[in-house]
Scaffold this motif. Structure first.
Motif, PDB file in Angstrom:
ATOM      1  N   UNK A  99       0.584  -1.037  -0.001  1.00 25.79           N
ATOM      2  CA  UNK A  99      -0.270  -0.303   0.322  1.00 25.79           C
ATOM      3  C   UNK A  99       0.760   1.363   0.155  1.00 25.79           C
ATOM      4  N   UNK A 100       0.690   2.621  -0.652  1.00 26.40           N
ATOM      5  CA  UNK A 100       1.392   3.419  -0.563  1.00 26.40           C
ATOM      6  C   UNK A 100       2.701   3.291  -1.295  1.00 26.40           C
ATOM      7  N   UNK A 101       3.535   4.212  -0.648  1.00 18.47           N
ATOM      8  CA  UNK A 101       5.264   3.345  -0.644  1.00 18.47           C
ATOM      9  C   UNK A 101       5.492   3.009   0.297  1.00 18.47           C
ATOM     10  N   UNK A 102       5.196   1.566   0.231  1.00 15.64           N
ATOM     11  CA  UNK A 102       5.815   0.370   1.238  1.00 15.64           C
ATOM     12  C   UNK A 102       5.867  -1.007   0.539  1.00 15.64           C
ATOM     13  N   UNK A 103       7.320  -0.960   0.538  1.00 17.99           N
ATOM     14  CA  UNK A 103       7.282  -1.923  -0.372  1.00 17.99           C
ATOM     15  C   UNK A 103       8.460  -3.171   0.221  1.00 17.99           C
ATOM     16  N   UNK A 104       8.055  -4.518   0.099  1.00 20.67           N
ATOM     17  CA  UNK A 104       8.725  -5.800   0.455  1.00 20.67           C
ATOM     18  C   UNK A 104       9.502  -6.318  -0.230  1.00 20.67           C
ATOM     19  N   UNK A 105      10.890  -7.107  -0.276  1.00 19.64           N
ATOM     20  CA  UNK A 105      11.422  -8.361  -0.731  1.00 19.64           C
ATOM     21  C   UNK A 105      10.200  -9.034  -0.503  1.00 19.64           C
ATOM     22  N   UNK A 106      10.489 -10.278  -1.207  1.00 17.14           N
ATOM     23  CA  UNK A 106       9.437 -11.472  -1.195  1.00 17.14           C
ATOM     24  C   UNK A 106      10.458 -12.499  -0.966  1.00 17.14           C
ATOM     25  N   UNK A 107      12.148 -12.015  -0.023  1.00 22.28           N
ATOM     26  CA  UNK A 107      13.354 -13.053   1.009  1.00 22.28           C
ATOM     27  C   UNK A 107      12.216 -13.938   1.639  1.00 22.28           C
ATOM     28  N   UNK A 108      11.847 -13.524   2.436  1.00 24.30           N
ATOM     29  CA  UNK A 108      12.307 -13.514   3.837  1.00 24.30           C
ATOM     30  C   UNK A 108      10.116 -13.724   4.371  1.00 24.30           C
ATOM     31  N   UNK A 109       9.152 -14.417   3.132  1.00 22.73           N
ATOM     32  CA  UNK A 109       7.818 -13.948   3.166  1.00 22.73           C
ATOM     33  C   UNK A 109       7.405 -15.439   2.277  1.00 22.73           C
ATOM     34  N   UNK A 110       6.491 -15.807   2.637  1.00 19.88           N
ATOM     35  CA  UNK A 110       5.506 -17.155   2.111  1.00 19.88           C
ATOM     36  C   UNK A 110       4.379 -16.294   2.244  1.00 19.88           C
ATOM     37  N   UNK A 111       3.538 -17.514   1.107  1.00 17.42           N
ATOM     38  CA  UNK A 111       2.582 -16.369   0.278  1.00 17.42           C
ATOM     39  C   UNK A 111       1.474 -17.923   1.762  1.00 17.42           C
TER      40      UNK A 111
END
Length: 375
Positions: A99-111
């Motif tokens: 949302x907005x200018x809030x980004x994270x890389x997918x490296x440390x995530x799971x769906x």
């Protein structure tokens, strides 16, 4: 923000100056933003993700996925779930917009909204229950949040074999059987790859009137550890020992275990020892093996009766009619090892229980290399 409802609900909250929302089901809070996002190149991605980092820690949010990015807002903590507004693929890396200018890389995530269960690591070790004297701890059918008590209890002070361990939600769990797990916080773990001490009891051959009965004493204390012949004393066992009429220790015990027999090498070798002890307890003759072979038996929980020398002194060779013997021969039980210190532990039927260096043991063990595991 947690909403304990089984239906979905959207709410707005403000964190560090950012407009964030939360959507929850019965067990999981899913965070999301309620603001528009500028047009960006999109890719297919999940609708929600969960942070899969390190328990108690979080990952940073960035103002963009581009190279000139900088950190914005609070860290997203391990285990929290977030709604994904948009997914982009940049230089082979996936980025999620929250949302907005809030980004994270997918490296440390799971769906999705659930972290994958960690895979247990196989270990060779044991635990000692360290709880409250007179009380016990529960055994569970699993280590995850769906676990249920099996009804089995492990008493304070008892020891148990461990086949696997796992870290889940910041806590270590040990597997003590099929679908049997205990919490690590109430235990002391010993890695058998490093050290193990069985705790074979000490039987004093002199106190039992058998100054030449070290073979029988070593066998009996090992069998007592295994829970066999628990009511027997040394004399009862020695009364069943085969006596070599020709004073050949390969045929039975030469002489008497109760006093000196001049000119006779008073001992019994594995060829006659094995069938004698096998009447009461399974044995495995590992004669000829090196120290590591003895340690492997102890690691598996089997004490080993070993033919060495008195006080692990230098062997003193002597010729007999049946061959060359060691006049300062002594027999004792090996019941421990420590690979860090380079030592083995023995239960000596004369001197008691103590540690000795590997080098000392090897020197005393070298002449005959006789060893019998008590299974």
């Amino acid at each position: 923000m947690q909403i304990k409802k089984t239906i979905w609900r959207t709410a707005l909250v403000t964190v560090a100056g950012l407009a964030l929302g939360a959507v929850a089901n019965q067990n999981q809070t899913i965070h999301g933003a309620q603001v528009s996002v500028a047009a960006v190149p999109t890719a297919t991605g999940p609708s929600t993700i969960t942070i899969n980092y390190v328990p108690g820690y979080g990952i940073a949010m960035w103002n963009t996925y581009q190279a000139n990015r900088y950190v914005v807002g609070p860290k997203l903590m391990h285990g929290t779930s977030w709604r994904v507004v948009k997914t982009v693929m940049v230089d082979g890396q996936t980025w999620y917009n929250l949302g907005g200018n809030q980004w994270i890389p997918a490296t440390h995530t799971v769906a999705g909204t659930q972290l994958p269960l960690p895979t247990p690591t196989n270990v060779t070790g044991g635990i000692k229950i360290n709880y409250v004297p007179g009380y016990s701890i529960a055994v569970w059918n699993s280590f995850d949040s769906s676990r249920k008590a099996t009804g089995q209890l492990l008493k304070h002070g008892t020891s148990w074999q461990v086949t696997a361990k796992v870290s889940y939600q910041g806590q270590t769990w040990y597997r003590v059987g099929t679908k049997q797990w205990v919490q690590g916080q109430y235990t002391t773990f010993t890695d058998y790859q490093v050290t193990r001490l069985l705790g074979v009891p000490f039987i004093d051959q002199y106190a039992n009137g058998a100054p030449y009965g070290c073979e029988g004493a070593s066998a009996l204390q090992a069998m007592h550890y295994k829970g066999r012949l628990a009511g027997w004393n040394l004399q009862q066992l020695l009364n069943t020992m085969p006596i070599a009429k020709d004073n050949n220790p390969y045929h039975g015990f030469a002489g008497s275990p109760y006093g000196e027999t001049p000119g006779v090498h008073q001992t019994i070798f594995p060829q006659a020892f094995d069938p004698w002890i096998a009447k009461f307890n399974p044995v495995k003759d590992i004669s000829g093996t090196n120290l590591q072979g003895i340690i492997n038996q102890v690691k598996a929980g089997n004490p080993v009766v070993a033919w060495v020398t008195i006080r692990f002194g230098a062997p003193q060779y002597q010729k007999f009619f049946w061959g060359t013997g060691v006049s300062n021969l002594h027999v004792m039980t090996v019941d421990g090892y420590n690979t860090k210190t380079g030592q083995v532990h023995v239960s000596d039927p004369v001197l008691g229980r103590y540690w000795v260096t590997n080098a000392q043991f090897n020197r005393a063990y070298a002449p005959h290399q006789f060893a019998v595991a008590i299974l």
